[in-house]
Each structure stands twice: as structure tokens, then as C-alpha cells.
Motif scaffolding. Structure first.
Motif, PDB file in Angstrom:
ATOM      1  N   ALA A   1       5.018  -3.980  -8.747  1.00 48.80           N
ATOM      2  CA  ALA A   1       5.002  -5.322  -9.500  1.00 48.80           C
ATOM      3  C   ALA A   1       5.895  -6.340  -8.545  1.00 48.80           C
ATOM      4  O   ALA A   1       5.728  -7.504  -8.626  1.00 48.80           O
ATOM      5  CB  ALA A   1       5.783  -5.190 -10.674  1.00 48.80           C
ATOM      6  N   GLU A   2       7.069  -5.780  -7.701  1.00 45.05           N
ATOM      7  CA  GLU A   2       7.778  -6.726  -7.282  1.00 45.05           C
ATOM      8  C   GLU A   2       6.958  -7.360  -5.896  1.00 45.05           C
ATOM      9  O   GLU A   2       6.992  -8.628  -5.758  1.00 45.05           O
ATOM     10  CB  GLU A   2       9.103  -6.004  -6.815  1.00 45.05           C
ATOM     11  N   GLN A   3       6.277  -6.510  -5.371  1.00 47.07           N
ATOM     12  CA  GLN A   3       5.507  -6.920  -4.201  1.00 47.07           C
ATOM     13  C   GLN A   3       4.483  -7.714  -4.554  1.00 47.07           C
ATOM     14  O   GLN A   3       4.229  -9.031  -3.919  1.00 47.07           O
ATOM     15  CB  GLN A   3       4.750  -5.759  -3.544  1.00 47.07           C
TER      16      GLN A   3
ATOM     17  N   GLN B   1      -7.424   0.045  -2.843  1.00 49.43           N
ATOM     18  CA  GLN B   1      -7.280  -0.496  -4.194  1.00 49.43           C
ATOM     19  C   GLN B   1      -5.861  -0.965  -4.794  1.00 49.43           C
ATOM     20  O   GLN B   1      -6.126  -1.938  -5.663  1.00 49.43           O
ATOM     21  CB  GLN B   1      -7.667   0.902  -5.318  1.00 49.43           C
ATOM     22  N   LYS B   2      -4.838  -0.405  -4.201  1.00 47.78           N
ATOM     23  CA  LYS B   2      -3.802  -0.971  -4.691  1.00 47.78           C
ATOM     24  C   LYS B   2      -3.500  -2.305  -4.283  1.00 47.78           C
ATOM     25  O   LYS B   2      -2.768  -3.170  -4.597  1.00 47.78           O
ATOM     26  CB  LYS B   2      -2.628  -0.094  -3.863  1.00 47.78           C
ATOM     27  N   LEU B   3      -3.921  -2.620  -3.101  1.00 47.34           N
ATOM     28  CA  LEU B   3      -3.915  -3.809  -2.438  1.00 47.34           C
ATOM     29  C   LEU B   3      -4.619  -4.863  -3.246  1.00 47.34           C
ATOM     30  O   LEU B   3      -3.940  -5.770  -3.500  1.00 47.34           O
ATOM     31  CB  LEU B   3      -4.379  -3.930  -1.007  1.00 47.34           C
TER      32      LEU B   3
ATOM     33  N   MET C   1       0.753  -1.169  -0.057  1.00 48.76           N
ATOM     34  CA  MET C   1       0.131   0.062   0.004  1.00 48.76           C
ATOM     35  C   MET C   1       0.739   1.223   0.182  1.00 48.76           C
ATOM     36  O   MET C   1       0.379   2.382  -0.496  1.00 48.76           O
ATOM     37  CB  MET C   1      -0.748  -0.130   1.198  1.00 48.76           C
ATOM     38  N   ALA C   2       2.179   1.096   0.428  1.00 47.83           N
ATOM     39  CA  ALA C   2       2.845   2.236   0.360  1.00 47.83           C
ATOM     40  C   ALA C   2       3.668   2.374  -0.801  1.00 47.83           C
ATOM     41  O   ALA C   2       4.474   3.391  -1.053  1.00 47.83           O
ATOM     42  CB  ALA C   2       3.816   2.187   1.652  1.00 47.83           C
ATOM     43  N   ALA C   3       3.866   1.264  -1.638  1.00 52.66           N
ATOM     44  CA  ALA C   3       4.832   1.227  -2.804  1.00 52.66           C
ATOM     45  C   ALA C   3       4.509   2.580  -3.759  1.00 52.66           C
ATOM     46  O   ALA C   3       3.192   2.669  -3.999  1.00 52.66           O
ATOM     47  CB  ALA C   3       4.512  -0.081  -3.667  1.00 52.66           C
ATOM     48  N   GLN C   4       5.357   3.323  -3.952  1.00 47.96           N
ATOM     49  CA  GLN C   4       5.372   4.394  -4.946  1.00 47.96           C
ATOM     50  C   GLN C   4       5.519   4.126  -6.454  1.00 47.96           C
ATOM     51  O   GLN C   4       4.898   4.785  -7.276  1.00 47.96           O
ATOM     52  CB  GLN C   4       6.391   5.693  -4.459  1.00 47.96           C
ATOM     53  N   SER C   5       6.645   3.349  -6.807  1.00 46.87           N
ATOM     54  CA  SER C   5       6.769   3.180  -8.121  1.00 46.87           C
ATOM     55  C   SER C   5       6.185   1.892  -8.537  1.00 46.87           C
ATOM     56  O   SER C   5       5.659   0.852  -7.795  1.00 46.87           O
ATOM     57  CB  SER C   5       8.543   2.973  -8.247  1.00 46.87           C
ATOM     58  N   ASP C   6       6.107   1.778 -10.093  1.00 50.38           N
ATOM     59  CA  ASP C   6       5.396   0.591 -10.630  1.00 50.38           C
ATOM     60  C   ASP C   6       6.302  -0.547 -10.203  1.00 50.38           C
ATOM     61  O   ASP C   6       5.750  -1.609 -10.187  1.00 50.38           O
ATOM     62  CB  ASP C   6       5.324   0.842 -12.009  1.00 50.38           C
TER      63      ASP C   6
END
Lengths: 194, 105
Positions: free
Chosen positions: A121-123, B10-12, A112-117
Motif C-alpha cells: 500500500a505504501e508503494q 499482477q502485483k504491479l 513487485m518484491a513487496a511481501q506485506s500488505d
């Protein structure tokens, strides 16, 4: 494509006429199709067992195949319904991921904190992603689980999902919407805990 | 939940959808096809009656449908008959009253 359908129909007719061994040819032609469907719904360690059931059911039901739709479609309905039966008979204790660990919660935070694509994608590729999904899906009823997987995760249209499940289009539409709301509520509650 | 939290949710969801699409599906183990074929042969050797189980189920459903339609028909006939009887009785009573009034005259 038409040639392939003819080959399927020919094999089906031969099996129904008593050439049981020709069923192996049918299996070899369509086992990857069944693997993709069953693999999308069933944990990897139980996939072979459910796929086995799919082909045995297909053999038993072969006399009811009417050649009106392509054989792979008919087989897909048996596969989806076998997955449904699998989840109906599962007990909560047998679920692959019954509770979330601190690693899963950390993964939720990171995604949820990931800023970059790239970071995102890695997560999504990590083992925790798949386990959190299994945990959330396990909280749905077998019907909701199946519909949400077909429509929202696999990307089937409501009409296609209805044909696979043997349910009405309106039933699938309503259930898909409700099931997605339920899944969001489950995730929202988990996020709120953190 | 605030719009920011909604966006995070939504990201999740999106990450879980991608995890599903990127899932690893194991390939077939050696001997799997033979295992299935063994069971298929076993099923094929069963007497045909066991294989025709679907026909029996079909027949039972047909009989149940027929029974349901017949029950509805009988129920509707009974209700119609009883409505006719009630109105006929009402008519007879009305005639009695009229006859009575003639006697009084």
C-alpha cells in the motif's frame, strides 16, 4: 434525487430560454462531478483547461439535451469525449512522463518484491506509482487509453463505458480486453529489461 | 514468463490501479468559474446561426443518407433491368435458331 433532477431541468430550461447567467448555477452544482471525471483522465496541470472546455461545450449543446437522462449523465458523456479529444491532439513530446528513470525502475522492483500488505500500500501511494502509470498509458492509443481507464481503473461496467463514449457495447468489450493485454505487454517488457 | 513472474506482474498492475484510485485531483483555482462564464457569455452573444451548427451537420447527414439510399435503389434497378435484357436477348436468339431449323426442314 428527483428534486435535484428537477432543479437541473429547471435551470437548463431557463438557460435555453435566454437566462445565460443561470448556467453558472448549473456549473456550481456539477463542477465537482466533472472534476472527478476529468481528473481521472487528464494530467493535473491541464485539468482546469479541459474542464473549461467541457462546460463551454455543454452550454453550446444545451439545446440538444432532451431531458430523457439525468443531466449529470449527459454532462459526463461530454466530459469523457472532451478527454478523448484532448489525448487525440497531444503530441508524444508533450507527455508528462516520456521515459522511465532509475527511480521508477527501482519502484517497480520494490512493488513487485513487496511481501506485506502495508509495504504494498505504501508503494502504491508514492509519486513514482502515478508516474509509471502515466508512462504506460501514454503508450496506448487515445481510444485504448480511455477504455482501459474507464473500465479497468475507474471500474465502470462495459455498458456504462459504452454509454459515456457513445460506442457499442461489443466495441468497448473487445477494446477493453485488447487494451488491457497491450498494457500488460508494455509492463512485461519493462520488467523483462530489468 | 513463469507463473512467479506473472504473479509479480499482477502485483504491479494492482499497485498501478491503486495509484490511480488514490490520485490527487487538484481543486478549482480562484476565478475559474468566472473564466468559463466569460466564454459562455461570449458564445451567447454570437449570432444564433453559429450556435445552430449542429442543425446544419444533421441536415448534411440526412441528405447524405438520402443520396446513398437513392444510389443503391438506382443501382439495383439498373442491374435488374440489364438482367432482364440479357435473358430477353437470349430468348430471341433461341427463337431464331428454332426458326432456322424449321427452314432447314
Amino acid at each position: 434525487m428527483v428534486q435535484s433532477e428537477r432543479a437541473d431541468d429547471d435551470l437548463v430550461q431557463r438557460v435555453v430560454a435566454g437566462e445565460t447567467e443561470r448556467f453558472e448555477d448549473l456549473m456550481l452544482r456539477h463542477r465537482d462531478h466533472v472534476r472527478r471525471i476529468v481528473g481521472g483522465h487528464i494530467p493535473p496541470d491541464r485539468m482546469a483547461e479541459v474542464a473549461h472546455e467541457v462546460f463551454v461545450r455543454a452550454y453550446i449543446g444545451l439545446r440538444t439535451y432532451r431531458f430523457e437522462e439525468p443531466f449529470p449523465h449527459w454532462l459526463a458523456t461530454i466530459a469523457v469525449r472532451s478527454c478523448y479529444d484532448f489525448w487525440r491532439t497531444q503530441q508524444a513530446a508533450e507527455l508528462p512522463v516520456s521515459t522511465l528513470t532509475t527511480e521508477h525502475q527501482r519502484w517497480i522492483d520494490q512493488v513487485m518484491a513487496a511481501q506485506s500488505d502495508e509495504g504494498f500500500a505504501e508503494q502504491a501511494r508514492r509519486q513514482e506509482a502515478s508516474e509509471v502509470l502515466q508512462w504506460a498509458l501514454a503508450r496506448l492509443s487515445p481510444e485504448n487509453r480511455l477504455v482501459v481507464t474507464l473500465v479497468h481503473l475507474d471500474g465502470y461496467s462495459v455498458r456504462e463505458a459504452a454509454a459515456l463514449l457513445g460506442w457499442s457495447v461489443i466495441n468497448v468489450k473487445v477494446r477493453a480486453h485488447r487494451a488491457r493485454q497491450l498494457l500488460r505487454t508494455i509492463l512485461r517488457e519493462e520488467v523483462a529489461k530489468q | 514468463m513463469s507463473p512467479v513472474d506473472e504473479e509479480r506482474l499482477q502485483k504491479l498492475e494492482q499497485a498501478l490501479t491503486e495509484a490511480h484510485r488514490a490520485r490527487h485531483i487538484p481543486s478549482w483555482q480562484a476565478g475559474w468559474v468566472e473564466d468559463v462564464m466569460q466564454e459562455v457569455r461570449r458564445v451567447a452573444r454570437r449570432p444564433p446561426r453559429a450556435c445552430g451548427n449542429g442543425d446544419v451537420v444533421h441536415l448534411v447527414w440526412r441528405a447524405a443518407c438520402f443520396a446513398a439510399v437513392l444510389s443503391i435503389f438506382l443501382l439495383v434497378s439498373f442491374l435488374m433491368q440489364s438482367t432482364v435484357n440479357v435473358s430477353e436477348e437470349g430468348g430471341l436468339m433461341a427463337e431464331d435458331v428454332e426458326v432456322g431449323s424449321l427452314f432447314f426442314e
